[in-house]
Design a protein around this motif. Structure first.
Motif, PDB file in Angstrom:
ATOM      1  N   HIS A  72     -22.713  48.016 -26.054  1.00 14.26           N
ATOM      2  CA  HIS A  72     -22.360  48.622 -24.763  1.00 14.26           C
ATOM      3  C   HIS A  72     -21.594  47.608 -23.908  1.00 14.26           C
ATOM      4  O   HIS A  72     -20.583  47.953 -23.283  1.00 14.26           O
ATOM      5  N   LYS A  75     -18.179  47.177 -25.288  1.00 16.11           N
ATOM      6  CA  LYS A  75     -17.361  48.356 -24.956  1.00 16.11           C
ATOM      7  C   LYS A  75     -16.889  48.258 -23.513  1.00 16.11           C
ATOM      8  O   LYS A  75     -15.715  48.488 -23.221  1.00 16.11           O
ATOM      9  N   TYR A  76     -17.788  47.883 -22.608  1.00 13.55           N
ATOM     10  CA  TYR A  76     -17.432  47.755 -21.195  1.00 13.55           C
ATOM     11  C   TYR A  76     -16.355  46.685 -21.010  1.00 13.55           C
ATOM     12  O   TYR A  76     -15.373  46.908 -20.291  1.00 13.55           O
ATOM     13  N   PHE A  78     -14.216  45.620 -23.248  1.00 11.11           N
ATOM     14  CA  PHE A  78     -12.969  46.103 -23.841  1.00 11.11           C
ATOM     15  C   PHE A  78     -12.273  47.086 -22.903  1.00 11.11           C
ATOM     16  O   PHE A  78     -11.068  47.006 -22.680  1.00 11.11           O
ATOM     17  N   LEU A  79     -13.055  48.017 -22.341  1.00 14.37           N
ATOM     18  CA  LEU A  79     -12.470  48.998 -21.423  1.00 14.37           C
ATOM     19  C   LEU A  79     -11.903  48.312 -20.180  1.00 14.37           C
ATOM     20  O   LEU A  79     -10.819  48.671 -19.699  1.00 14.37           O
ATOM     21  N   MET A  80     -12.625  47.317 -19.672  1.00 11.94           N
ATOM     22  CA  MET A  80     -12.139  46.609 -18.492  1.00 11.94           C
ATOM     23  C   MET A  80     -10.868  45.829 -18.816  1.00 11.94           C
ATOM     24  O   MET A  80      -9.919  45.821 -18.023  1.00 11.94           O
ATOM     25  N   THR A  82      -8.723  46.538 -21.136  1.00 13.25           N
ATOM     26  CA  THR A  82      -7.670  47.538 -21.316  1.00 13.25           C
ATOM     27  C   THR A  82      -7.173  48.027 -19.960  1.00 13.25           C
ATOM     28  O   THR A  82      -5.962  48.154 -19.743  1.00 13.25           O
ATOM     29  N   LEU A  83      -8.093  48.285 -19.048  1.00 14.33           N
ATOM     30  CA  LEU A  83      -7.719  48.732 -17.705  1.00 14.33           C
ATOM     31  C   LEU A  83      -6.892  47.666 -16.989  1.00 14.33           C
ATOM     32  O   LEU A  83      -5.870  47.972 -16.358  1.00 14.33           O
ATOM     33  N   ARG A  86      -3.425  47.541 -18.516  1.00 19.13           N
ATOM     34  CA  ARG A  86      -2.613  48.692 -18.065  1.00 19.13           C
ATOM     35  C   ARG A  86      -2.180  48.514 -16.618  1.00 19.13           C
ATOM     36  O   ARG A  86      -1.032  48.797 -16.257  1.00 19.13           O
TER      37      ARG A  86
END
Length: 142
Positions: A72, A75-76, A78-80, A82-83, A86
């Motif tokens: 988890h 994942k957090y 990685f998402l951060m 990626t954000l 971007r």
């Protein structure tokens, strides 16, 4: 004498039967005690096995929960990331567009300035030519 022999015989037979019954009862009691001890040992072993299995399940569950938490967190992260990528990519694109527009504006202003200077010089030349012509006509008229 026969009656006393019979009663003595009955007593002896009764005593023998009683002893046999007592031996049988003692053997059965001993066997029952061994069975009960065996059952107690088996029950203790079964309880120990259940506790061991339960502890193993708890350890497995704790490891799975730890792994789940780590996944988890990854994942957090990685998402951060990626954000963030971007967002910075979007900002960079906007900034590049702003710089491009600024350069185009500078070029356009330079061309406007050059064309304005050209118009001013043409107007000045026309004005001075007009004044020369006017003086020349004035001199001729005199």
């Amino acid at each position: 004498a026969v009656v006393s022999t019979q009663s003595t015989g009955r007593k002896v037979v009764g005593t023998v039967i009683q002893r046999a019954v007592l031996r049988k009862w003692g053997a059965l009691a001993s066997q029952r005690k061994k069975e009960r001890e065996g059952m107690e040992i088996a029950e203790a072993h079964y309880i120990k096995k259940l506790l061991s299995d339960g502890l193993g399940c708890l350890k497995t569950n704790a490891a799975m929960n730890c792994k789940k938490r780590l996944l988890h967190d990854r994942k957090y992260q990685f998402l951060m990331s990626t954000l963030v990528k971007r967002t910075f990519s979007g900002w960079r694109h906007v900034r590049e567009e702003q710089i491009k527009e600024q350069k185009q504006s500078e070029i356009a202003l330079w061309y406007w300035c050059v064309s304005l200077e050209d118009k001013v010089l043409r107007s000045w030349i026309a004005y001075t030519q007009h004044r020369r012509d006017k003086r020349a006509r004035y001199k001729e008229a005199l």
